[in-house]
Design a protein around this motif. Structure first.
Motif, PDB file in Angstrom:
ATOM      1  N   VAL A  16       0.844  -1.199   0.000  1.00  0.00           N
ATOM      2  CA  VAL A  16       0.000   0.000   0.000  1.00  0.00           C
ATOM      3  C   VAL A  16       0.879   1.249   0.000  1.00  0.00           C
ATOM      4  N   ALA A  33      -6.795   3.403  -4.418  1.00  0.00           N
ATOM      5  CA  ALA A  33      -7.337   3.030  -3.108  1.00  0.00           C
ATOM      6  C   ALA A  33      -8.667   2.289  -3.259  1.00  0.00           C
ATOM      7  N   CYS A  36      -8.200  -1.324  -3.398  1.00  0.00           N
ATOM      8  CA  CYS A  36      -7.328  -1.904  -2.368  1.00  0.00           C
ATOM      9  C   CYS A  36      -7.997  -3.074  -1.648  1.00  0.00           C
ATOM     10  N   VAL A  37      -7.274  -4.178  -1.529  1.00  0.00           N
ATOM     11  CA  VAL A  37      -7.781  -5.346  -0.806  1.00  0.00           C
ATOM     12  C   VAL A  37      -6.775  -5.792   0.265  1.00  0.00           C
ATOM     13  N   ALA A  38      -6.015  -4.821   0.768  1.00  0.00           N
ATOM     14  CA  ALA A  38      -4.953  -5.172   1.729  1.00  0.00           C
ATOM     15  C   ALA A  38      -5.500  -5.754   3.030  1.00  0.00           C
ATOM     16  N   CYS A  39      -6.713  -5.352   3.428  1.00  0.00           N
ATOM     17  CA  CYS A  39      -7.320  -5.915   4.646  1.00  0.00           C
ATOM     18  C   CYS A  39      -8.427  -6.865   4.191  1.00  0.00           C
ATOM     19  N   LEU A  42     -12.090  -6.402   5.720  1.00  0.00           N
ATOM     20  CA  LEU A  42     -12.749  -5.140   5.343  1.00  0.00           C
ATOM     21  C   LEU A  42     -13.068  -5.116   3.853  1.00  0.00           C
ATOM     22  N   ARG A  46     -17.013  -4.434   2.855  1.00  0.00           N
ATOM     23  CA  ARG A  46     -17.338  -3.040   2.544  1.00  0.00           C
ATOM     24  C   ARG A  46     -18.199  -2.942   1.288  1.00  0.00           C
ATOM     25  N   VAL A  49     -14.896   1.927  -0.722  1.00  0.00           N
ATOM     26  CA  VAL A  49     -13.705   2.467  -0.073  1.00  0.00           C
ATOM     27  C   VAL A  49     -13.955   3.967   0.026  1.00  0.00           C
ATOM     28  N   VAL A 108      -8.707   4.909   8.492  1.00  0.00           N
ATOM     29  CA  VAL A 108      -8.967   3.667   7.767  1.00  0.00           C
ATOM     30  C   VAL A 108     -10.071   3.938   6.752  1.00  0.00           C
ATOM     31  N   LYS A 109      -9.899   3.519   5.530  1.00  0.00           N
ATOM     32  CA  LYS A 109     -10.811   3.907   4.447  1.00  0.00           C
ATOM     33  C   LYS A 109     -11.990   2.964   4.244  1.00  0.00           C
ATOM     34  N   CYS A 110     -11.963   1.806   4.888  1.00  0.00           N
ATOM     35  CA  CYS A 110     -13.057   0.837   4.729  1.00  0.00           C
ATOM     36  C   CYS A 110     -13.746   0.624   6.066  1.00  0.00           C
ATOM     37  N   ARG A 125      -1.867  -0.837   7.527  1.00  0.00           N
ATOM     38  CA  ARG A 125      -1.990  -1.001   6.073  1.00  0.00           C
ATOM     39  C   ARG A 125      -2.533   0.253   5.423  1.00  0.00           C
ATOM     40  N   CYS A 126      -3.519   0.860   6.068  1.00  0.00           N
ATOM     41  CA  CYS A 126      -4.159   2.025   5.451  1.00  0.00           C
ATOM     42  C   CYS A 126      -3.295   3.286   5.573  1.00  0.00           C
ATOM     43  N   TRP A 129      -1.963   5.190   2.433  1.00  0.00           N
ATOM     44  CA  TRP A 129      -2.882   6.116   1.736  1.00  0.00           C
ATOM     45  C   TRP A 129      -2.907   7.466   2.439  1.00  0.00           C
TER      46      TRP A 129
HETATM   47 FE1  SF4 Z   1      -7.013  -1.011   1.829  1.00  0.00          FE
HETATM   48 FE2  SF4 Z   1      -7.334   0.770   3.803  1.00  0.00          FE
HETATM   49 FE3  SF4 Z   1      -9.414  -0.639   2.945  1.00  0.00          FE
HETATM   50 FE4  SF4 Z   1      -7.455  -1.846   4.324  1.00  0.00          FE
HETATM   51  S1  SF4 Z   1      -8.871  -0.269   5.083  1.00  0.00           S
HETATM   52  S2  SF4 Z   1      -8.451  -2.626   2.450  1.00  0.00           S
HETATM   53  S3  SF4 Z   1      -5.646  -0.704   3.590  1.00  0.00           S
HETATM   54  S4  SF4 Z   1      -8.238   0.877   1.753  1.00  0.00           S
END
Ligand code: SF4
Ligand code: URA
Length: 213
Positions: A16, A33, A36-39, A42, A46, A49, A108-110, A125-126, A129
């Motif tokens: 990220v 972003a 993004c599937v880092a988490c 979430l 979700r 994002v 955190v975006k999600c 992780r977030c 961003w």
């Molecule tokens: Fe990606 Fe942030 Fe969503 Fe995690 S919370 S999946 S880092 S955008």
């Protein structure tokens, strides 16, 4: 036997951070972003994002940083549009700040399921961003709403009431205000201390923004 050591680095967080750092502008960051599937948890639960809101000029004098999207934000893809957002808009307005001139993002975006507090790896992780958002927007004044946000800026041992009382600090060359989250102001009611504190702090922010411009 020694306790297992935490991983020295998190490959997803690294990725990220690398992707975010390479985004040349807000729109390309937003596009990356949104994918993004880092988490894993979430990303699976979700609807959107919630990247954040930027004023039309793209150069806000203040950036407000909340915790994470709630249900309404997840549905609409925009930050602070539910109950907390209505109070934020109202108190910003009473302080003389128009929400449309203010950039708004979250740590955190999600949306965390059930609005639980974001977990440390999610925050880590977030962070890539958010770091790049701070660089791209380059706001002179930043407002951290609530403990998750305060901790991101000031460290895990932060005590919200104390950080708030100590007043704004310089953080990476910006003036950082720490205050209560609107959800705390709602929880303690219209005559509760958090609401009065938040209103007072946003007035101080408005004053600082006036001086920074
Ligand atoms: Fe990606 Fe942030 Fe969503 Fe995690 S919370 S999946 S880092 S955008
Ligand atoms: N609470 C937050 O911290 N952020 C939002 O966007 C909405 C509610």
């Amino acid at each position: 036997m020694a306790a297992p050591r935490p991983p020295r680095f998190d490959a997803a967080a690294e990725e990220v951070a690398r992707t975010a750092a390479a985004a040349p502008d807000w729109e390309s960051l937003a596009t990356s972003a949104r994918g993004c599937v880092a988490c894993p948890e979430l990303a699976a639960t979700r609807q959107h994002v919630v990247v954040g809101d930027v004023p039309g000029s793209g150069r806000p004098r203040v950036l407000v940083v909340g915790e994470a999207p709630g249900a309404t934000e997840d549905e609409t893809g925009r930050p602070f549009v539910g109950k907390s957002g209505a109070l934020l808009d109202q108190l910003l307005g009473e302080a003389g700040l128009d929400r449309r001139e203010v950039a708004v993002v979250n740590i955190v975006k999600c949306r965390p399921p059930g609005n639980r507090t974001p977990k440390a790896p999610e925050v880590a992780r977030c962070s890539g961003w958010l770091r790049r958002q701070l660089e791209l927007l380059d706001p002179p004044v930043v407002v951290a709403l609530g403990l998750s946000s305060a901790k991101w800026f000031l460290g895990p041992r932060t005590v919200l009431a104390r950080a708030r009382e100590e007043g704004p600090v310089t953080w990476e060359g910006r003036e950082l205000f720490v205050t209560y989250h609107p959800s705390a102001a709602i929880r303690f009611g219209p005559n509760g201390a958090p609401r009065a504190a938040l209103a007072t702090d946003l007035r101080r922010v408005a004053q600082a923004v006036g001086e920074a411009s």
